[in-house]
Design a protein around this motif. Sequence first.
Motif, short mmCIF file in Angstrom:
data_model
loop_
_atom_site.label_atom_id
_atom_site.label_comp_id
_atom_site.label_asym_id
_atom_site.label_seq_id
_atom_site.Cartn_x
_atom_site.Cartn_y
_atom_site.Cartn_z
N ASP A 187 0.84 -1.19 0.00
CA ASP A 187 0.00 0.00 0.00
C ASP A 187 0.87 1.25 0.00
OD1 ASP A 187 -2.76 -1.20 2.06
OD2 ASP A 187 -2.43 -1.24 -0.10
N TYR A 188 0.38 2.27 -0.69
CA TYR A 188 1.07 3.55 -0.73
C TYR A 188 0.26 4.58 0.05
CZ TYR A 188 3.30 1.37 -4.80
OH TYR A 188 3.97 0.51 -5.65
N TYR A 189 0.97 5.43 0.80
CA TYR A 189 0.28 6.48 1.55
C TYR A 189 1.01 7.81 1.37
CZ TYR A 189 -2.46 2.94 3.96
OH TYR A 189 -3.31 1.92 4.25
N SER B 181 4.01 9.08 -1.44
CA SER B 181 4.54 7.89 -0.78
C SER B 181 6.02 7.69 -1.09
CB SER B 181 3.73 6.67 -1.23
OG SER B 181 4.20 5.49 -0.63
N TRP C 98 -4.50 7.15 1.43
CA TRP C 98 -4.15 6.00 0.61
C TRP C 98 -3.94 6.48 -0.83
CZ3 TRP C 98 -6.13 3.87 -3.79
CH2 TRP C 98 -5.60 2.62 -4.15
N SER C 99 -2.90 5.96 -1.47
CA SER C 99 -2.55 6.45 -2.80
C SER C 99 -2.55 5.32 -3.81
CB SER C 99 -1.15 7.08 -2.75
OG SER C 99 -1.10 8.13 -1.80
#
Length: 129
Positions: free
Chosen positions: A32-34, A55, A102-103
């Motif tokens: 996951d990217y943030y 991120s 979240w990205s």
Amino acid sequence: QLQLVESGGGLVQPGGSLRLSCAASGFTDDDDYYAIGWFRQAPGKEREEVSCISSSGGVTNYADSVKGRFTISRDNAKNTVYLQMNSLKPEDTAVYYCAAAWSPTHHYIPTQYSDYNDWGQGTQVTISS
């Protein structure tokens, strides 16, 4: 849901510097990217976005009011985002919050306030002589 904890606030004189930290935890998927944003809210004013970082750390944005004075960075190995604040002014006085979005990609920068789902509790920054 991520947990975010801000630190580093305090009282400094005009022209001084502070470095805020935002420590994140609770990641459930390493893929996951943030993106992380810093916001601030002064008494009687609306919350405003100060800066954000993708991120990857490779893309950043700043509010016009802080450009050239504030620098956002992140250390993904430590799950921590920093906001270096220099040449502080009394109008920088506010509670500063970090928030996570979240990205869909590693370089994504959120475009809406509603993109941010997880928030820290805030840290007070006071600029006064």
